[in-house]
Design an enzyme around this catalytic site. Sequence first.
Site, mmCIF file in Angstrom:
data_model
loop_
_atom_site.group_PDB
_atom_site.id
_atom_site.type_symbol
_atom_site.label_atom_id
_atom_site.label_comp_id
_atom_site.label_asym_id
_atom_site.label_seq_id
_atom_site.Cartn_x
_atom_site.Cartn_y
_atom_site.Cartn_z
ATOM 1 N N TYR A 147 -3.008 -0.479 9.833
ATOM 2 C CA TYR A 147 -2.953 -0.917 8.430
ATOM 3 C C TYR A 147 -1.615 -0.553 7.808
ATOM 4 C CZ TYR A 147 -4.169 -1.368 3.498
ATOM 5 O OH TYR A 147 -4.183 -1.714 2.170
ATOM 6 N N SER B 61 0.853 -1.189 0.000
ATOM 7 C CA SER B 61 0.000 0.000 0.000
ATOM 8 C C SER B 61 0.885 1.233 0.000
ATOM 9 C CB SER B 61 -0.891 0.026 1.243
ATOM 10 O OG SER B 61 -1.530 1.291 1.385
#
Length: 246
Positions: free
Chosen positions: A155, A141
């Site tokens: 995350y 990501s």
Amino acid sequence: MTRMTGKKALVTGGSRGIGAAIALRLAQEGADVAITYERARDKAEAVVGQIRALGRKAVALQADNADPAAVKAAVDTAAKELGGLDILVNNAGIWHYGEVGSWDLKEIDAILSVNVRAVIVASQAAAAHLPDGGRIITTGSCLAERVTEPGVALYAMSKAALIGFTKGLARDLGQRGITVNVVHPGSTDTDMNPAAGEQADEQRARMAIPRFGKPEDIAGLVAYLASEEARFVTGAGFTIDGGVNS
């Protein structure tokens, strides 16, 4: 496009979104493809049908990435069903939002189990099947490199961990010519983060190119890394986020 004719690939989390686009792109380039799914059997079977319509072999395997035994079994079964394994794409992952005071141990364990441990287990299992010159590619990501908002620390941590793992695994497998890389998508138009969603305008405002990516954009980069053209690319991270981190 036949860069991958004869290759065998496994894409975890391949029933929808970026994973489905990757599975289809690899099949379009000639690979036989297995995908894993957790609950969306109908969507997984639809992807498998599209792959078979291209004349490629395809199989859908149910596996919960929070279960390490299921992850290993999926890799081993994919290699058995396809007659080998040349490419592993670690795509399955879960999202988490919440600031530090709200976390509980169950949430922390879930993020670590799916986004980190499953990648390690799948890569370890795949390494036993991959031939010299194989490929391991992981979906990270853009938040692994730059956190642009509060509430995403867990995350971001889970995806940042994949950078170190990728670099280390590239060293471990380099003597066999196996490349290991990580791709860092930004905002991509999927059902989990639609371009028409409530937070979409805020996300676009952070981009140099103010539009959401398409799953096919990510799939194109993964296809390159899986191809023979990328044989000298390893231990690297590739950010594809419309310039959020520029």
